[in-house]
Design a protein around this motif. Structure first.
Motif, mmCIF file in Angstrom:
data_model
loop_
_atom_site.group_PDB
_atom_site.id
_atom_site.type_symbol
_atom_site.label_atom_id
_atom_site.label_comp_id
_atom_site.label_asym_id
_atom_site.label_seq_id
_atom_site.Cartn_x
_atom_site.Cartn_y
_atom_site.Cartn_z
ATOM 1 N N TRP A 193 0.825 -1.213 0.000
ATOM 2 C CA TRP A 193 0.000 0.000 0.000
ATOM 3 C C TRP A 193 0.860 1.266 0.000
ATOM 4 N N ILE A 194 2.040 1.209 0.622
ATOM 5 C CA ILE A 194 2.944 2.368 0.580
ATOM 6 C C ILE A 194 3.355 2.640 -0.870
ATOM 7 N N GLY A 195 3.627 1.579 -1.612
ATOM 8 C CA GLY A 195 3.944 1.758 -3.032
ATOM 9 C C GLY A 195 2.774 2.321 -3.807
ATOM 10 N N LEU A 196 1.553 1.864 -3.493
ATOM 11 C CA LEU A 196 0.373 2.400 -4.181
ATOM 12 C C LEU A 196 0.229 3.894 -3.918
ATOM 13 N N ALA A 197 0.498 4.316 -2.682
ATOM 14 C CA ALA A 197 0.439 5.744 -2.372
ATOM 15 C C ALA A 197 1.448 6.521 -3.212
ATOM 16 N N GLY A 198 2.636 5.956 -3.382
ATOM 17 C CA GLY A 198 3.630 6.618 -4.220
ATOM 18 C C GLY A 198 3.190 6.750 -5.656
ATOM 19 N N SER A 199 2.488 5.735 -6.173
ATOM 20 C CA SER A 199 2.010 5.822 -7.559
ATOM 21 C C SER A 199 0.951 6.902 -7.710
ATOM 22 N N LEU A 200 0.208 7.190 -6.643
ATOM 23 C CA LEU A 200 -0.763 8.287 -6.709
ATOM 24 C C LEU A 200 -0.057 9.621 -6.877
ATOM 25 N N PHE A 201 1.036 9.836 -6.158
ATOM 26 C CA PHE A 201 1.765 11.100 -6.243
ATOM 27 C C PHE A 201 2.361 11.310 -7.632
ATOM 28 N N CYS A 202 2.975 10.253 -8.184
ATOM 29 C CA CYS A 202 3.603 10.446 -9.490
ATOM 30 C C CYS A 202 2.610 10.256 -10.621
ATOM 31 N N GLY A 203 1.468 9.596 -10.345
ATOM 32 C CA GLY A 203 0.500 9.368 -11.407
ATOM 33 C C GLY A 203 -0.206 10.622 -11.863
ATOM 34 N N ILE A 204 -0.242 11.647 -10.990
ATOM 35 C CA ILE A 204 -0.910 12.893 -11.368
ATOM 36 C C ILE A 204 -0.230 13.523 -12.571
ATOM 37 N N HIS A 205 1.078 13.333 -12.680
ATOM 38 C CA HIS A 205 1.837 13.976 -13.743
ATOM 39 C C HIS A 205 2.219 12.990 -14.855
ATOM 40 N N ARG A 206 1.684 11.773 -14.798
ATOM 41 C CA ARG A 206 2.023 10.769 -15.793
ATOM 42 C C ARG A 206 1.019 10.772 -16.939
ATOM 43 N N ARG A 207 1.313 9.931 -17.947
ATOM 44 C CA ARG A 207 0.379 9.766 -19.052
ATOM 45 C C ARG A 207 -0.867 9.038 -18.560
ATOM 46 N N MET A 208 -1.713 8.638 -19.518
ATOM 47 C CA MET A 208 -2.947 7.957 -19.179
ATOM 48 C C MET A 208 -2.696 6.568 -18.610
ATOM 49 N N ASP A 209 -1.463 6.025 -18.740
ATOM 50 C CA ASP A 209 -1.227 4.645 -18.334
ATOM 51 C C ASP A 209 -1.468 4.433 -16.844
ATOM 52 N N ILE A 210 -0.816 5.226 -15.976
ATOM 53 C CA ILE A 210 -0.969 5.060 -14.543
ATOM 54 C C ILE A 210 -2.394 5.385 -14.120
ATOM 55 N N GLN A 211 -2.957 6.432 -14.688
ATOM 56 C CA GLN A 211 -4.330 6.798 -14.352
ATOM 57 C C GLN A 211 -5.300 5.687 -14.744
ATOM 58 N N MET A 212 -5.026 5.000 -15.855
ATOM 59 C CA MET A 212 -5.896 3.927 -16.315
ATOM 60 C C MET A 212 -5.867 2.741 -15.355
ATOM 61 N N LEU A 213 -4.699 2.426 -14.823
ATOM 62 C CA LEU A 213 -4.609 1.343 -13.842
ATOM 63 C C LEU A 213 -5.395 1.688 -12.580
ATOM 64 N N TRP A 214 -5.354 2.939 -12.189
ATOM 65 C CA TRP A 214 -6.138 3.352 -11.023
ATOM 66 C C TRP A 214 -7.632 3.317 -11.309
ATOM 67 N N LEU A 215 -8.027 3.574 -12.539
ATOM 68 C CA LEU A 215 -9.448 3.450 -12.889
ATOM 69 C C LEU A 215 -9.936 2.026 -12.689
#
Length: 467
Positions: A395-417
Motif C-alpha cells: 500500500w505504501i507503493g500504491l500511495a507513491g504511484s498516486l503522487f507520481c500518477g498525477i503527472h504521468r500519461r494515461m497509463d498510470i491513471q488507467m490502472l487506477w481506474l
C-alpha cells in the motif's frame, strides 16, 4: 537547426523503442521467477491436496453437471442455472472431458493462470516505464503474494480472473503508449476487449472495470479532440491533439465493443432459458442482501464483531428461505429469488440509511484490509503479522504511484481506474479481502511504480552534492 532537432527526435524514438525490448538478462530473471513461482505452487499442491478436492463455490460440481447433462445446469439436475459465471466450470469440463480428473483440471488451470499473471505483470511493468530490477520485483511480488498463494490450488476464480484482467490491462497499456511502436491500436483494443469479456464471464465485476476504463479512454479521446479544435491553437498543436485523441478513443471503443460481443452469447442463452434479461448472474441479489440486512447491520456494522460468525449467518440464511416461502417466491426460479433479494436489500438500505453508510465504510476497510477478516482461527500469529507487513509495504507503493500518477500519461491513471471500478461495486455488495484478488497484477505494478518514485526521491535527497 530543424534538421538537428529532427535527428534528435528520431534518435530518442529509436532509443525508447530499443529500451522496450528486454535484455537477455531481464528475460532470464523473468524465467527464473516464474519457474520458482510454479515450483512454490506445486509444493502447495502436495502440502494441501485437500484444497484441490474442496469445492466452496460448486464450480467442480457445475463442471461435472455439464459433462453429465450437456448444459450449464444446477448440480445434479437438468434445471438451467446462471447463479455462477460460466467460464471457469466450462473450462474445467473441457479438461475433464479430455480425460483429466477434476483435481488435475483445477491444478492445471491454477498453474497456467499463475504463470500468465506473472508474465503479464512483468510486461505491464515494462510498458508502464519500469526498467532495471523493478519489473522483476513486480513479478516476485506476484509470485509470493499471500492472497494468491492462499487460492493457488482452490477451485475458485481468483487466479484465472486476475490473469485475464492483467492481460486486458496490458493490451490497453500498449495501445495508449504505442508499445511496441507501429502496432495498430485497434488490434490492442480487440485483444483487451476479448480478455475483458472472458474475465467478466469469470468475475462479472470485470465488465464494470471494462466500462470504467474504456469510458475513461473515450472521454480522454473526446477531450483531446475538443482541444484540437480550439481556435487559439497552431496547426501543429491541432494535429497533435487530434492524434492523441484518436490514440485513446480507438482502443477504448474497440475494447468496449468486443467485450460486449463476448458477453452477448451468455445474455442470449440466459434470455432463452429464463425469459428475461440476465446480463451477468442470478447471484447479485444474494451478494447485495448479504451485506445489507438487519442482522449484519446489528451484529457487525453497529456491533462489536469484526466478522459475521457462522452460526448467526447460517440462522439468517435459514430465515431467508422461510421469508421467501411466506412471500410465495418460486424457490425453483433463480430469477425470482434474485429479484426478491434485491428488493429486500433495497428495503434494508432505505430502513436504516445511517447503518448503510457505515456498512459502506466497513466494506472499503475490508477491501483494503491488511489481513483477512474471516477464517483466521488457528492461523499462526507470525503468518498474520507477515501478511499485514507485506500488504502494508504494497500500500505504501500504491500511495507513491498516486503522487507520481498525477503527472504521468494515461497509463498510470488507467490502472487506477481499474481499482476504482472494483471499489465502486464493492461499496455496496458483500466485500472481503478476497474480492481484490483479480486486481493483483494491477496493484502490484502500481506499487512498483510508487516504490520507484519513493526510491528516486530518496536518492535525490541524499545524492545532492555538498554546497
Amino acid at each position: 537547426m530543424t534538421a538537428r532537432n529532427s535527428i534528435s527526435e528520431q534518435s530518442s524514438e529509436v532509443s525508447a523503442a530499443s529500451a522496450a525490448q528486454p535484455s537477455p538478462r531481464d528475460s532470464r530473471w523473468l524465467i527464473v521467477i516464474v519457474f520458482s513461482g510454479m515450483l512454490m505452487r506445486l509444493f502447495l499442491l502436495l502440502l494441501r491436496p485437500q484444497d484441490l478436492q474442496s469445492d466452496p463455490d460448486a464450480y467442480v460440481a457445475l463442471a461435472e453437471t455439464v459433462l453429465q447433462s450437456g448444459g450449464l445446469n444446477q448440480p445434479g439436475s437438468l434445471q438451467p442455472t446462471a447463479f455462477r459465471p460460466p467460464l471457469y466450470p466450462l473450462l474445467l469440463a473441457g479438461l475433464m472431458w479430455a480425460g483429466l480428473s477434476s483435481t488435475a483440471a483445477v491444478a492445471v488451470f491454477s498453474l497456467l493462470s499463475a504463470a500468465v499473471l506473472m508474465i503479464a505483470a512483468w510486461w505491464m511493468a515494462r510498458v508502464a516505464g519500469l526498467r532495471g530490477v523493478w519489473p522483476a520485483v513486480a513479478v516476485l511480488v506476484i509470485a509470493l503474494d499471500p492472497l494468491l498463494l492462499r487460492y493457488a490450488v482452490v477451485p475458485m476464480t481468483e487466479i484465472l480472473s486476475a490473469a485475464l484482467l492483467s492481460v486486458a490491462m496490458l493490451n490497453l497499456l500498449k495501445a495508449v503508449t504505442d508499445e511496441p511502436p507501429g502496432r495498430g491500436r485497434w488490434a490492442f483494443g480487440m485483444q483487451a476487449g476479448l480478455c475483458f469479456g472472458l474475465a467478466g464471464l469469470c468475475r462479472p465485476v470485470v465488465f464494470v472495470t471494462c466500462a470504467v476504463v474504456s469510458g475513461g479512454l473515450i472521454l480522454a479521446g473526446l477531450w483531446n479532440r475538443h482541444r484540437g479544435r480550439a481556435g487559439d491553437r497552431t496547426p501543429n498543436q491541432t494535429k497533435v491533439a487530434a492524434r492523441t485523441g484518436r490514440d485513446t478513443l480507438v482502443p477504448g471503443l474497440t475494447a468496449a465493443i468486443v467485450a460486449g460481443l463476448v458477453l452477448l452469447p451468455w445474455v442470449i442463452r440466459n434470455h432463452r432459458q429464463f425469459q428475461t434479461f440476465v446480463p451477468a448472474t442470478t447471484h447479485g441479489g444474494y451478494t447485495l442482501l448479504l451485506g445489507n440486512n438487519e442482522v449484519f447491520y446489528n451484529e457487525v456494522v453497529l456491533g462489536k464483531d469484526s466478522a459475521w460468525h457462522g452460526e448467526s449467518l447460517a440462522a439468517w440464511q435459514q430465515q431467508l428461505q422461510q421469508s421467501m416461502r411466506q412471500d410465495n417466491v418460486d424457490l425453483s426460479s433463480e430469477v425470482a429469488q434474485d429479484r426478491w433479494m434485491y428488493a429486500r436489500a433495497r428495503q434494508a438500505i432505505r430502513a436504516d440509511p445511517a447503518a448503510f453508510l457505515k456498512a459502506c465504510l466497513l466494506r472499503w476497510r475490508r477491501f483494503w484490509s491488511l489481513t483477512p477478516t474471516v477464517n483466521t482461527t488457528g492461523s499462526a500469529g507470525w503468518l498474520l503479522t507477515g501478511t499485514a507487513v507485506w500488504y502494508g509495504l504494497l500500500w505504501i507503493g500504491l500511495a507513491g504511484s498516486l503522487f507520481c500518477g498525477i503527472h504521468r500519461r494515461m497509463d498510470i491513471q488507467m490502472l487506477w481506474l481499474a481499482i476504482l471500478s472494483f471499489l465502486l461495486i464493492h461499496t455496496f455488495y458483500w466485500t472481503n479481502v478476497r474480492m481484490r484478488a483479480p486486481l493483483s497484477g494491477v496493484m502490484t505494478v502500481l506499487s512498483a511504480v510508487g516504490w520507484q518514485h519513493w526510491y528516486r526521491l530518496f536518492r535525490r535527497r541524499f545524492d545532492r552534492p555538498d554546497a
